[in-house]
Design a protein around this motif. Structure first.
Motif, PDB file in Angstrom:
ATOM      1  N   TRP A 123       0.851  -1.185   0.000  1.00  0.00           N
ATOM      2  CA  TRP A 123       0.000   0.000   0.000  1.00  0.00           C
ATOM      3  C   TRP A 123       0.887   1.237   0.000  1.00  0.00           C
ATOM      4  O   TRP A 123       1.799   1.361   0.791  1.00  0.00           O
ATOM      5  N   GLY A 124       0.609   2.135  -0.904  1.00  0.00           N
ATOM      6  CA  GLY A 124       1.393   3.359  -0.977  1.00  0.00           C
ATOM      7  C   GLY A 124       0.500   4.534  -1.304  1.00  0.00           C
ATOM      8  O   GLY A 124      -0.636   4.370  -1.731  1.00  0.00           O
ATOM      9  N   THR A 125       1.036   5.717  -1.114  1.00  0.00           N
ATOM     10  CA  THR A 125       0.312   6.934  -1.443  1.00  0.00           C
ATOM     11  C   THR A 125       0.773   7.398  -2.814  1.00  0.00           C
ATOM     12  O   THR A 125       1.964   7.534  -3.063  1.00  0.00           O
ATOM     13  N   ARG A 126      -0.199   7.617  -3.721  1.00  0.00           N
ATOM     14  CA  ARG A 126       0.137   8.035  -5.088  1.00  0.00           C
ATOM     15  C   ARG A 126       0.087   9.554  -5.198  1.00  0.00           C
ATOM     16  O   ARG A 126      -0.769  10.200  -4.616  1.00  0.00           O
ATOM     17  N   ASP A 127       0.993  10.079  -5.980  1.00  0.00           N
ATOM     18  CA  ASP A 127       1.074  11.508  -6.269  1.00  0.00           C
ATOM     19  C   ASP A 127      -0.194  11.960  -7.009  1.00  0.00           C
ATOM     20  O   ASP A 127      -0.735  11.228  -7.846  1.00  0.00           O
ATOM     21  N   ARG A 128      -0.674  13.174  -6.706  1.00  0.00           N
ATOM     22  CA  ARG A 128      -1.897  13.704  -7.322  1.00  0.00           C
ATOM     23  C   ARG A 128      -1.806  13.696  -8.843  1.00  0.00           C
ATOM     24  O   ARG A 128      -2.760  13.371  -9.531  1.00  0.00           O
ATOM     25  N   GLY A 129      -0.649  14.030  -9.394  1.00  0.00           N
ATOM     26  CA  GLY A 129      -0.484  14.026 -10.853  1.00  0.00           C
ATOM     27  C   GLY A 129      -0.724  12.639 -11.443  1.00  0.00           C
ATOM     28  O   GLY A 129      -1.349  12.494 -12.508  1.00  0.00           O
ATOM     29  N   LEU A 130      -0.238  11.603 -10.755  1.00  0.00           N
ATOM     30  CA  LEU A 130      -0.465  10.225 -11.214  1.00  0.00           C
ATOM     31  C   LEU A 130      -1.936   9.851 -11.089  1.00  0.00           C
ATOM     32  O   LEU A 130      -2.498   9.178 -11.967  1.00  0.00           O
ATOM     33  N   LEU A 131      -2.577  10.281 -10.000  1.00  0.00           N
ATOM     34  CA  LEU A 131      -4.008  10.011  -9.818  1.00  0.00           C
ATOM     35  C   LEU A 131      -4.822  10.692 -10.918  1.00  0.00           C
ATOM     36  O   LEU A 131      -5.755  10.092 -11.471  1.00  0.00           O
ATOM     37  N   ASP A 132      -4.464  11.935 -11.259  1.00  0.00           N
ATOM     38  CA  ASP A 132      -5.164  12.643 -12.331  1.00  0.00           C
ATOM     39  C   ASP A 132      -4.975  11.930 -13.671  1.00  0.00           C
ATOM     40  O   ASP A 132      -5.918  11.803 -14.457  1.00  0.00           O
ATOM     41  N   ARG A 133      -3.773  11.455 -13.937  1.00  0.00           N
ATOM     42  CA  ARG A 133      -3.496  10.726 -15.183  1.00  0.00           C
ATOM     43  C   ARG A 133      -4.311   9.432 -15.228  1.00  0.00           C
ATOM     44  O   ARG A 133      -4.897   9.084 -16.251  1.00  0.00           O
TER      45      ARG A 133
END
Length: 149
Positions: A123-133
């Protein structure tokens, strides 16, 4: 999709009445069976009567009914008298998702403290830019599906 006609499919054999099953519920679109490979006592499988390998092969109306009955079965487990402090509802679609029987089925099983079942992941936290992509990729996939109506 064919109604329980896939040769060699254990769930199709159960649906045809050619293999044993303990059946707490059935209707014209699904059958619910107790699985012999139970995580906990009360582990159910909701199986559509049409042979569909995975989500891609199942029409949305039947899929909706599978999930509706899964919800109902989860509620029934809580009232069943079986040990049930929580409920997991789980669907594995494809070998990479740990699907073992290639006839779509929804697992519904009671959970309780120290029952031994675990879901392990990195489990990790994803960067907002990656989530938007990723969100854009999903929107593209939805557009390819077209309108649900």
């Amino acid at each position: 999709m064919r109604e329980h006609e896939e040769p060699g499919c254990v769930f199709c054999a159960i649906l045809r009445g050619e293999a044993e099953a303990s059946i707490p519920y059935a209707d014209d679109r699904v059958m619910v069976i107790m699985t012999i490979g139970a995580v906990t006592p009360g582990h159910l499988l909701v199986i559509p009567r049409v042979h569909a390998v995975g989500l891609e092969d199942l029409d949305e109306e039947t899929s909706t009914h599978v999930w509706r009955i899964g919800h109902r079965m989860g509620r029934a487990l809580r009232r069943s008298g079986l040990r049930c402090e929580g409920v997991n509802i789980f669907l594995a679609d494809g070998k990479a998702a740990f699907q073992e029987v290639f006839h779509l089925h929804l697992h519904v099983f009671p959970r309780f403290k120290e029952d031994g079942f675990r879901i392990e992941a990195d489990w990790g936290t994803r960067d907002r830019g990656l989530l938007d992509r990723d969100a854009e990729a999903v929107r593209s996939g939805l557009a390819a599906l077209g309108s649900p109506d």
